[in-house]
Design an enzyme around this catalytic site. Structure first.
Site, mmCIF file in Angstrom:
data_model
loop_
_atom_site.group_PDB
_atom_site.id
_atom_site.type_symbol
_atom_site.label_atom_id
_atom_site.label_comp_id
_atom_site.label_asym_id
_atom_site.label_seq_id
_atom_site.Cartn_x
_atom_site.Cartn_y
_atom_site.Cartn_z
ATOM 1 N N HIS A 138 0.831 -1.202 0.000
ATOM 2 C CA HIS A 138 0.000 0.000 0.000
ATOM 3 C C HIS A 138 0.868 1.255 0.000
ATOM 4 O O HIS A 138 0.545 2.242 -0.673
ATOM 5 C CB HIS A 138 -0.921 -0.030 1.227
ATOM 6 C CG HIS A 138 -1.957 1.046 1.235
ATOM 7 N ND1 HIS A 138 -2.927 1.154 0.253
ATOM 8 C CD2 HIS A 138 -2.190 2.067 2.102
ATOM 9 C CE1 HIS A 138 -3.703 2.187 0.516
ATOM 10 N NE2 HIS A 138 -3.270 2.764 1.627
ATOM 11 N N LYS A 202 -10.337 13.791 -3.709
ATOM 12 C CA LYS A 202 -11.336 13.233 -2.792
ATOM 13 C C LYS A 202 -10.986 13.598 -1.366
ATOM 14 O O LYS A 202 -9.861 13.979 -1.047
ATOM 15 C CB LYS A 202 -11.416 11.712 -2.934
ATOM 16 C CG LYS A 202 -10.236 10.959 -2.343
ATOM 17 C CD LYS A 202 -10.443 9.466 -2.399
ATOM 18 C CE LYS A 202 -9.297 8.736 -1.686
ATOM 19 N NZ LYS A 202 -9.438 7.288 -1.732
#
Length: 326
Positions: A138, A202
């Site tokens: 990640h 976002k």
């Protein structure tokens, strides 16, 4: 008194947890080995037991486990397998985890929070692991959490080759679902032939996991086939909202490409009902039949894992598998 000379030899042995046996079997076929037989069961109170049926003394052991739900059970099983190998005198133990568990907890967003990705590394080091092999972390800095070699493999080439083969003639734009993945989008754009990139701006509330709000598209996507890239899809909320935002901005179509298909509920419902043309994932995690849907494509990372295992076993270069960019 002269020392006695011996014949040095290396033996590769592959071990598999119970979470995703199919992937391990496929890796074994590519390596032309068999998975070492073992006894593994769960006691009535949830405790786990593992015992290997063959001698592992002096071997180069590779322990593969996919950390799917229930993730804590499969982490514990792999830890127990590593401990058993250490106590049985395996020479070197490599933990193969295609999906690194707790990778999203790699830093503190607020006070009094854990850094669970570091804890996972510490647990495996304590259990006896000498090396970790994983795919598409990640965040890349997780490599530094483990006090030893970490082979960070990339599934991008596998995914990008499928996109080029299927959509190579289209007017493509590569899109990151948030600003943090722009670097990944740049790598994709280069591999697909210097394509333009865009990203979704976002916001996310750290107190509400698995929830994000897609605000606006930054970049030119009108009339283009947008390749929406990310490292994982969990509940599917972020990627579906990004798809809707791209189509609202005039994108001709959207193809979603990601490495890890976690697909926690209600991901299957969301993805099957969204307007993306195709959702591409790898088999780093098992995808049960009930979680599959019509426009889902699952690509195998077994050849990638097998080649990396072979390179580690032969003391070769894993970096060379990625043109020196690993």
């Amino acid at each position: 008194m002269s020392p006695k000379s011996g014949t040095p030899k290396k033996n590769l042995m592959l071990f598999s947890g119970r979470a995703h046996r199919e992937l391990a079997e496929e890796v074994a076929q590519h390596l032309n080995v068999t998975i070492t037989p073992q006894t593994a069961h769960t006691f009535a109170n949830g405790e786990l037991f593992v015992r290997f049926e063959e001698s592992v003394r002096g071997t180069d052991a590779f322990v593969i486990q996919s950390h799917t739900n229930p993730i804590n059970e499969w982490v514990m099983e792999q830890l127990i397998m590593v401990d058993a190998l250490k106590r049985a005198s395996a020479k070197r133990i490599t933990v193969v985890m295609p999906f690194y568990p707790y990778a999203r907890q790699d830093k503190k967003h607020k006070g009094r929070e854990p850094i669970s990705a570091r804890l996972i590394a510490d647990l495996f080091k304590t259990a006896g692991a000498d090396r970790i092999m994983t795919v598409d972390l990640h965040t890349a800095q997780i490599q530094g959490f483990f006090d030893g070699p970490v082979d960070h493999l990339f599934a991008q080439t596998l995914l990008a080759d499928h996109v080029k083969k299927t959509y190579g003639d289209a007017d493509i734009a590569v899109v990151s679902p948030d600003s943090g993945r722009v670097r990944l989008a740049e790598k994709w754009a280069q591999q697909l032939g210097d394509r333009p990139i865009a990203f979704i701006h976002k916001t996310r509330d750290p107190d509400k996991p698995n929830q994000a709000v897609a605000n606006r598209v930054v970049g030119q996507v009108e009339g283009k086939l947008c390749i929406l890239v990310d490292d994982m899809i969990d509940t599917g909320g972020t990627i579906v909202k990004a798809t809707d935002a791209l189509l609202a901005e005039g994108a001709a179509d959207v193809v979603i490409a990601t490495t890890h298909g976690i697909l926690s509920d209600p991901a299957t419902e969301r993805l099957s009902n969204c307007k993306a043309r195709e959702v591409i994932v790898t088999n780093s995690l098992p995808i049960a039949p009930e979680k599959q849907f019509a426009n889902l494509t699952v690509l195998s990372i077994a050849p990638l894992l097998a080649e990396a295992i072979q390179q580690v076993f032969e003391d070769g270069s894993v970096t060379s598998l990625f043109d020196g960019n690993a």
